[in-house]
Design an enzyme around this catalytic site. Structure first.
Site: not given
Ligand code: UD1
Ligand code: CA
Length: 446
Positions: A13, A18, A107, A155, A334, A423
């Protein structure tokens, strides 16, 4: 595997300010896939019954990416980032009825090892914290241990000098039983230096209540978190180094390993040969014995055994090359299936097509698959011969054993065994070239 069922909670979350980015941090790519894919992939080895990703900053984009990576994963919203304990609380409703081990991952921490996670899942203690001996303990939470395991986590902001001297620190990864989380998370307050609800308060609370709380350690490299673009670039380098070493170990030949780029899910068979400067985007499988020549870019494609690709070829999502297919230079493919033995040697675009077995596609062939609004299919049968510079205006079908003349614009279906010429008819004027040149020179005055 483990005895207890496992659920994963992935915390994602945070803004990641930074990174200096509009993109949520966990969507920055590492090994061709979003950061959060790495934690999800590591957790998958535990065969979790449930996966919950806690999203906040950029939640819609995170939810979309996660749905693509793992359709079974749930998203829990954390509107305000009030701390890691608060984040885990937001995920608990999604685990309603789940009894077993919950593993909390970040994450933004992509390198966590599968074995490490397995040892956390299987550990008999009620709460297990993943710690490591930090070369530089910096601002990590400090693990205060005693004879009976982990006593508490302090901490950095809240630690005194003596506690800051501890080098055994918190990775952030934690395992606890679901029932224990439900009982103790509501008791965690936010009276600390950061004013946050710390998940790191859980061990001390659980211990006071008589639960067994332990530390499992891992290598510091596994706990590397990404906070800046520099760290992301360093992580990419580390990821690539590992992927190259793994490919070599798996029996893949890499002509110049440092120039080959892998994605998290790249899958290459034994005895495949990969030339210099090849980039694998996500979703590529190359079977045993296939060869990718230098300077190719592959993504979302499958290359079967015996196929050769490149140099300078691009395989995009949905390119499926059958056995012994040959794709040469400056060819782009593709969303197309090329059956066994198809040859497409030079300067060609194949999109939304199916090419039958052993068909030859001449240089400069283009499937004109897009009309500006929709995409259309081209079907070419087996053993056909497409002359050089054929434009195949889709939707169109060329039958088995059929041929198209060079330079044709094919706008109508060609039956099996037919030759199609689309053609202008050639006109030849004897001597006209010389006469024309003379006239032009005269006009210019020389
Ligand atoms: C946390 C740990 C610290 C540990 C360090 C390891 C706490 C209180 N501290 O500190 O002991 O050494 O990780 O890196 O847990 N997140 C949310 N919602 C929130 C807050 C955080 O989803 O409300 C997510 C972040 O996106 C991030 C992770 O949780 O992925 C960790 O949060 P962060 O703020 O970086 O924690 P640290 O201060 O690094
Ligand atoms: Ca952090």
């Amino acid at each position: 595997m483990t005895e207890k069922p496992v659920a994963l909670i992935v915390l994602a979350a945070g803004q990641g300010s930074r990174m200096q980015s509009d993109l949520p941090k966990v969507l920055h790519r590492l090994g061709g896939l979003p950061l959060v894919a790495h934690a999800l992939a590591a957790g998958r080895v535990l065969e979790p019954q449930a996966v919950v990703v806690v999203a906040g900053h950029g939640a819609p984009a995170v939810a979309k990416a996660v749905a693509k990576l793992d359709p079974d994963a749930q998203i829990a919203l954390q509107d305000q980032q009030l701390g890691t304990a608060h984040a885990v609380s937001q995920a608990l409703p999604a685990l309603k009825g789940f009894e077993g081990r919950v593993i909390v991952l970040y994450g933004d921490t992509p390198f966590i090892g599968q074995e490490t996670l397995a040892s956390l899942a299987a550990h008999p203690a009620d709460v297990v914290v993943l710690g490591f001996e930090a070369a530089d303990p910096g601002r990590y939470g400090r693990l205060v241990t005693g004879p009976e395991g982990l006593e508490r986590i302090v901490e950095y902001k809240d630690a005194d000098e003596a506690t800051r001297a501890i080098r055994l620190v918190n990775s952030g990864v934690l395992a606890a039983d679901a029932a224990l989380l439900r009982a103790f998370l509501p008791r965690i307050g936010n009276r600390n230096a950061a004013g946050e609800y710390y998940l790191t308060d859980l061990p001390a609370l659980a211990r006071e209540a008589g639960h067994r709380v332990e530390v499992v350690t891992c290598d510091e490299a596994e706990t590397l978190g990404i906070n800046t673009r520099t760290e992301l670039a360093q992580a990419e380098a580390a990821f690539q180094a590992r992927a190259r070493a793994q490919a070599l170990e798996d029996g893949v030949t890499l002509a110049d390993p440092a120039t080959v780029w892998f994605a998290l899910d790249t899958c290459i068979g034994r005895d495949a040969v990969i030339g210099q400067n090849v980039v694998f985007g996500p979703g590529v499988t190359v079977e045993s014995g296939a060869e990718i020549l230098p300077f190719c870019h592959l993504e979302g494609c499958h290359v079967s055994a015996g196929a050769t690709v490149g140099p300078f070829a691009r395989l995009r999502p949905g390119a499926e090359l059958g056995g012994d297919v040959h794709v040469g230079n400056f060819v782009e493919i593709k969303n197309s299936v090329l059956d066994e033995g198809v040859k497409v040697g030079h300067l060609t675009y194949l999109g939304d097509a199916h090419i039958g077995e052993a068909t030859n596609i001449g240089a400069g062939t283009v499937t004109c698959n897009y009309d500006g609004v929709g995409k259309h299919r081209t079907e070419i049968g087996a053993h056909a011969f497409i002359g050089s510079d054929t434009m195949l205006v889709a939707p169109v079908r060329v039958g088995a054993r059929a041929m198209t003349g060079s330079g044709s614009v094919i706008t109508q279906d060609v039956p099996d065994d037919a030759l199609a010429l689309g053609r202008a008819q050639q006109v030849t004027k004897p001597g006209l070239a010389t006469r024309l040149m003379q006239a032009l020179r005269q006009k210019k005055g020389n």
